[in-house]
Design an enzyme around this catalytic site. Structure first.
Site, PDB file in Angstrom:
ATOM      1  N   SER A 106       0.856   1.134  10.322  1.00 56.24           N
ATOM      2  CA  SER A 106      -0.422   0.931   9.646  1.00 56.24           C
ATOM      3  C   SER A 106      -0.989  -0.442   9.990  1.00 56.24           C
ATOM      4  CB  SER A 106      -0.189   1.058   8.143  1.00 56.24           C
ATOM      5  OG  SER A 106      -1.407   1.005   7.466  1.00 56.24           O
ATOM      6  N   GLN A 117       4.569  -3.051   9.908  1.00 55.58           N
ATOM      7  CA  GLN A 117       5.921  -2.513   9.747  1.00 55.58           C
ATOM      8  C   GLN A 117       6.280  -1.565  10.881  1.00 55.58           C
ATOM      9  OE1 GLN A 117       7.365  -1.019   5.814  1.00 55.58           O
ATOM     10  NE2 GLN A 117       6.891   0.982   6.619  1.00 55.58           N
ATOM     11  N   GLY A 118       7.391  -1.806  11.548  1.00 54.46           N
ATOM     12  CA  GLY A 118       7.799  -0.935  12.647  1.00 54.46           C
ATOM     13  C   GLY A 118       9.057  -0.150  12.315  1.00 54.46           C
ATOM     14  N   TYR A 119       8.880   0.930  11.600  1.00 59.98           N
ATOM     15  CA  TYR A 119      10.025   1.752  11.195  1.00 59.98           C
ATOM     16  C   TYR A 119      10.018   3.099  11.917  1.00 59.98           C
ATOM     17  CZ  TYR A 119      11.699  -1.157   7.290  1.00 59.98           C
ATOM     18  OH  TYR A 119      12.241  -2.135   6.522  1.00 59.98           O
ATOM     19  N   SER A 120       8.990   3.933  11.589  1.00 59.38           N
ATOM     20  CA  SER A 120       8.982   5.314  12.095  1.00 59.38           C
ATOM     21  C   SER A 120       8.900   5.364  13.612  1.00 59.38           C
ATOM     22  CB  SER A 120       7.774   6.078  11.530  1.00 59.38           C
ATOM     23  OG  SER A 120       7.947   6.316  10.165  1.00 59.38           O
ATOM     24  N   GLU A 137       8.775  -1.869  -2.419  1.00 62.46           N
ATOM     25  CA  GLU A 137       7.570  -1.076  -2.178  1.00 62.46           C
ATOM     26  C   GLU A 137       6.879  -0.674  -3.469  1.00 62.46           C
ATOM     27  OE1 GLU A 137       4.997  -0.148  -0.376  1.00 62.46           O
ATOM     28  OE2 GLU A 137       6.005   1.047   1.151  1.00 62.46           O
ATOM     29  N   ASN A 155       6.620  14.200   0.570  1.00 56.62           N
ATOM     30  CA  ASN A 155       7.004  14.736  -0.735  1.00 56.62           C
ATOM     31  C   ASN A 155       8.357  15.434  -0.667  1.00 56.62           C
ATOM     32  OD1 ASN A 155       4.704  13.796  -1.909  1.00 56.62           O
ATOM     33  ND2 ASN A 155       3.892  15.800  -2.499  1.00 56.62           N
TER      34      ASN A 155
END
Lengths: 392, 336, 392, 336
Positions: free
Chosen positions: A163, A128-131, A246, A370
């Site tokens: 990840s 996954q390439g998000y951040s 998710e 959080n």
């Protein structure tokens, strides 16, 4: 409202349990109970393929796409038995649980035909390439760009906290395809092959000494125009849909891993006498209660579909499990005392509980800290005013 | 009653702060992690600063200072996670002086004060004897039921271990030979008291540094177009930690004074200081990771070094529940 | 750095202790150990006068104004022995500890001469008019107005949460004296006689059934122009100075009351066996540690004068004691169980610990909520960005 | 497995919610505080709603429903702090049915179901026997070691008391006469299980209502020119409480299902539900006061009624440490 399962469902449970036991006691015994996410990638790829051979790789998917069209209860049972048998974490979690359902929902026929079979067969591992470095919690601040060049998108930029990228074949990327846009506008959702010259993957060493996460650099990386999911500029919507998957069934499997970790803490407490200490007994009980409530919370979330209370239960799940696991890590170390701080000099990885202690500090950060979760709960769940953005 | 640093103490604090800030850099600490001690730093501390004999009477060549000064220095060492054997050194100094064993004092103290003889100190725990620096030391001070042993390291069988806190690695002492120091339980208690104070002060310093670095980060880092430190949840978390650090500082000063003055609250103060400061450090270091976001759990960032040191301190010389139970015994008028 | 007191100081301690014991065992035995703030106001006024007769009403004040010019250590000792003897909470706390020092610092010679003697003699009881219905935590939102009418200010508006106003003779008021101003601008600090037709006092019944706090309505209340402290429009600065005296010596006396409360919890735990329960022992120990650290924190705060660490210690004191006491209330009820929830049918007030449980919920609110305290600590202590004001 | 309200259950929830919202208003509850029970409300509950026989089999004239439905209704009663004797009623119903004592059933159940006979239930505690509604009831159900007694109120000496929670006042049962119900410990356990579930569900409802009212206040009240609900510290506090309430709801549903299905986790579920829901209610009610500011600790505002009810629930039928210790026994494989 009912807790128990039907006789047919219990039969399915026995069937799953028995097959997993055969595999884990047999050919795949070497990766049984592997908690570490980066060990033995080749064997875990083999395991993905074995699952596929038995049509166990994506049982919730339609039969036409390699799944079993399993009912919700069957999926619950499968996830629980999978984890109970000590089968390793799915290397292709991203493909099976996130990208697959997203393509089933929003992908073109061609995209389904091109990408789903390889996921179902366990031959294409996805990440996954998000951040990004400047867009950790704030996905709307994404700066990775893709520009059109004929039939291709050309991607420039950097992703981070990706990840398992080092083992993956493909990455789905949120990139800015429209110049001059900011925030959620002008983003598109692209499927990119990792095996090309324009991509460099650098592992990030973590607090526990291992490297699950990576930086992924895009320097002229390419993908066909047909690899865009959804419309151009609609990437934010696609990514929201993807993230909505998710908190699905896989949480129940994850909980079995938590169960193993709690059991390890209990065993340690029994060994060193802390299990007889009333102060520790209170904390052990809290951990047990927290884990059980996660299970029943997940069952409510699943049973409730998209309606009513789901909003609450689903919104609250991430912070619940992440906080629970972090507290378990602290309890584990408190139970073990100094013995928890040491390992043989030649140990490559930390033992289960020390690793839990360290790694669980990341649980409350990745996938939405959080703090971000509390914002979401307050704003979406309780309808309180949104946090203002700054001027930058 | 004058519960503030006097001029000399203020000077010691500033000198120590400058020394550690200049020398105990992250780079040097990380380099020292390979073998557990930054020996140059330790020699500098003992000789250049002249703190090797901080608590040693002047007629024995020391500075003739007390636990308040030890606490001041340990706080600064803790701030930088300095990879030095200060804990064992302080405990052994206290033990030797309390023993009144002139022969042992003459044999060991001069070399210890010069930074040439390294002492590791620990106590027999539940399952074994895990002692910080046991694999690096020349001398071993071991606190057992009813007495202490000061042993040449070569007389002990030590198993080196991989430790969570690599800035002060633990090793397992498997077997030992050697005579107990004269003084019995009282000496043992003196060494433990000094050790507990030293750990509490280190924890205070570590917590303060972890807070300060997180506050600095909160100014620099932006998310959602704002410095993260402008978010109230962030501010309140840091405020809560700041309150705890103020309390921790009161605890360390109280315990240090009580030790030096033989105050009636001495035992209470030590138990309070160890449990409170260790808990504070654990919380601040945990928040340091959390509030740094992703970067906070990388190996490259120092947050994990604080986090691991905090854990190590919490587990050493009695954990939180142990010390609080002792407080309960004292306050509920039971036998200590 | 030194914990112990000198021989002379210890002698002063014995002198105080002995006088308080005489009084509390003798003529004032009926108000000894009175925890309730609203009981027997006339007797407490008599006690204020008795203190004054012995020059014990304001020992930190200069000798010329009725004090003893006592050293810091003497004031510490006095406060501790006062409380240890069970002498009642000072009815004139506001006059002695807040207004008096403020007048000494900022008052005109005439104001000192007019107001200080009556405070020192225990004949004028003061209360504080800061909070308003729309300006609880947000003092800058004050709307009470005062307009000039010849030699007098005429005050219109409403104050709320005015502690003990029903027993007081005078009130100091923060009022807006300049039309069109908002926030901290245009406020003045006025000294107003409560005994006049333009003032109405309505007690507010609290959670514990009693009424310590009041609403004070100003409807054409008047005070001479000479009763303004500081310059016109500079009321905010005066009030800031006044509040800076809030966390002084009297905190040490307050702590003796906390000690009595903790001792009552310990006694209850011993009676019902909870003192032998390891889980409760941990909490009792935490309470003991917290109380001791408050004492040493207060001593640091005092010893440090206005420099360096004071900022930290003083800023953190309010939230520290308020949170500690609230937690003690919870511990008390947990120790007592159901027995803590009941009283004889004809009991007028709740017993000490039930009252502690209820009243301590107000501790974290009045005088700046815990939330406001955290803002202050973060902004003033740690230099983090200020909370933005809205547009209202 | 289907862990959601079915259509009938959804209807019951809505009916109960509407009934209590309309009738158990703050004014009526405060009026009832003078004598502890809103008798009109209780008769309406038993007769108009027909919930007096909620768990009574249909052949005995009841609705033939189970603990899931009891939990649904108790949650709504708890939401409004309804001053009704639901707890004793539910416990006594469970005890009578479990006893199989047809004579006792015939004597008591019809009048109970009609709302004409009020039952108070409690257990022998440490120092005495403090029983909610003991001063208001017609019948007393007392759980003792090894058995239960169902006694005519006139056969007991009861001392009325001033209670913190005036919406369900306690009284002390000083002496009693009367025969135990047949069924012994098992019956006692059935009654306690039903009572524990009822309290947990009440706590859930109270916590939800306290949260909802605080959220509403957070929208209305302004400080510093902004709605207080726009402050992140406020938002995060409420978010944390919302998370706990979601968990509390899972706990209540789990325990209710486990009771009805005789699930193997039955005991664990009850201990978990009681301790978790009571703790949640305590926290939410405490925050309700805190986040309302000054108005929150006045008598006129309802916050203190929630706060006091939460405390009363926490202390009834076993406190948090008690239930967690039971969980520990179960999870650590010791004798229950």
């Amino acid at each position: 409202m009912k807790l128990g399962f039907s006789d047919m469902e219990e039969a399915f449970r026995r069937e799953c349990a028995s097959w997993f036991e055969d595999q884990m006691a047999g050919e795949f015994a070497d990766i049984r109970g592997i908690a570490n996410l980066v060990d033995k990638p080749e064997r875990r790829k083999a395991w993905e393929r074995r699952l596929a051979e038995h049509r166990y790789s994506c049982i919730g998917w339609p039969i036409a796409w390699g799944g079993r069209d399993a009912t919700l209860n069957e999926q619950v049972i499968f996830a629980e038995e999978y984890a109970r048998a000590g089968a390793p974490n799915r290397l292709n979690h991203m493909g099976v649980e996130l990208l697959g359902p997203t393509l089933l929902a929003l992908g073109s026929s061609e995209q389904k035909a091109r990408f789903l079979p390889a996921i179902a067969e366990g031959t294409a591992i996805w990440c996954q390439g998000y951040s990004e470095p400047g867009a950790g919690s704030d996905l709307a601040a994404i700066r990775t760009r893709a520009r059109r060049d004929g039939d291709e998108w050309v991607v420039e930029g950097q992703k981070i906290w990706t990840s398992l990228a080092q083992f993956a074949d493909m990455i789905f990327v949120l990139a800015r395809t429209e110049d001059g846009t900011s925030g959620r506008e002008g983003l598109s959702f692209l499927l990119v092959d990792l095996d090309q010259p324009g991509i460099e993957i650098r592992p990030i060493r973590q607090i526990n000494g291992e490297a699950e996460f990576n930086e992924v650099f895009f320097d002229g990386a390419r993908c066909p125009v047909a690899n865009m999911v959804g419309a151009e500029g609609e990437g934010w919507t696609v990514s929201t849909t993807l993230l909505s998957f998710e908190r699905g069934i896989s949480t129940l499997g994850q909980q079995m891993q938590f169960r193993n970790e709690l059991d390890a803490v209990i065993a340690a407490a029994k060994r060193n006498g802390k299990a007889a200490d009333p102060v520790f007994r209170q904390r052990l009980a809290e951990a047990e209660i927290g884990l059980r409530l996660m299970r029943y919370g997940a069952l409510r979330m699943l049973a409730d579909g998209k309606g009513g209370a789901l909003a609450g239960a689903a919104l609250t799940y991430k912070i619940q499990w992440a906080s629970w696991r972090r507290a378990l890590g602290e309890l584990a170390m408190d139970v073990l005392g100094q013995e928890g701080e040491v390992a043989p000099v030649d140990a490559e990885a930390w033992p289960l509980l020390a690793n839990l202690y360290l790694y669980s500090r990341a649980d409350t950060i990745y996938g939405g800290t959080n703090q971000i979760q509390r914002n979401l709960i307050a704003e979406r769940g309780l309808g309180l005013p949104r946090e203002p953005r700054g001027n930058a | 009653m004058a519960f503030a640093l006097d001029e000399q103490q203020q000077m010691i604090a500033e000198t120590a702060a400058a020394f550690f800030a200049e020398n105990a850099t992250s780079e040097r600490t990380r380099a020292a992690m390979a073998n557990g001690i930054d020996r140059d730093l330790w020699r500098g501390y003992c000789r250049e600063l002249g703190f090797g004999g901080l608590m040693v009477p002047e007629d024995l060549g020391g500075a003739g200072l007390g636990h308040v000064e030890l606490a001041i220095v340990a706080e600064q060492a803790g701030r930088t996670l300095a990879a030095i054997p200060l804990l064992g050194h302080a405990m052994a100094t206290a033990a030797l002086l309390a023993s009144g064993d002139r022969a042992a004092i003459d044999v060991h103290l001069p070399a210890m004060m010069a930074g040439d003889r390294i002492v590791a100190a620990g106590e027999r725990g539940g399952e074994g004897m895990l002692v910080p620096h046991a694999a690096q030391c020349d001398l071993l001070l071991l606190l057992c039921e009813g007495g202490s042993h000061l042993i040449d390291a070569s007389a002990a069988t030590v198993e080196p271990l991989k430790s969570l806190d690599e800035t002060r690695p633990l090793a397992r002492v498997l077997a030992l030979a050697g005579d107990p120091l004269p003084g019995g339980a009282a000496l043992c208690e003196a060494a433990r008291a000094t050790g507990v104070l030293c750990l509490a002060a280190e924890a205070l310093g570590g917590a303060q540094e972890a807070l300060d670095r997180t506050v600095a980060f909160a100014h620099e880092r932006e998310q959602f177009g704002r410095p993260v430190g402008s978010f109230q949840a962030y501010k309140h978390r840091l405020a809560d930690r700041a309150v705890e650090i103020e309390q921790a500082r009161s605890a360390v000063w109280w315990a240090a004074c009580a030790l030096d003055e033989g105050h009636e609250t001495r035992a209470l103060a030590l138990h309070a200081a160890k449990s409170f400061c260790a808990d504070t450090y654990l919380r601040v270091a945990g928040d340091m990771i959390q509030l740094h976001g992703g970067i906070g759990f990388t190996w490259e960032h120092d947050a994990h070094l604080f986090f691991k040191r905090a854990r190590a301190i919490a587990n050493m010389l009695g954990d939180g529940p142990h010390h609080r139970e002792r407080v309960a015994r004292i306050m509920l008028d039971e036998a200590a």
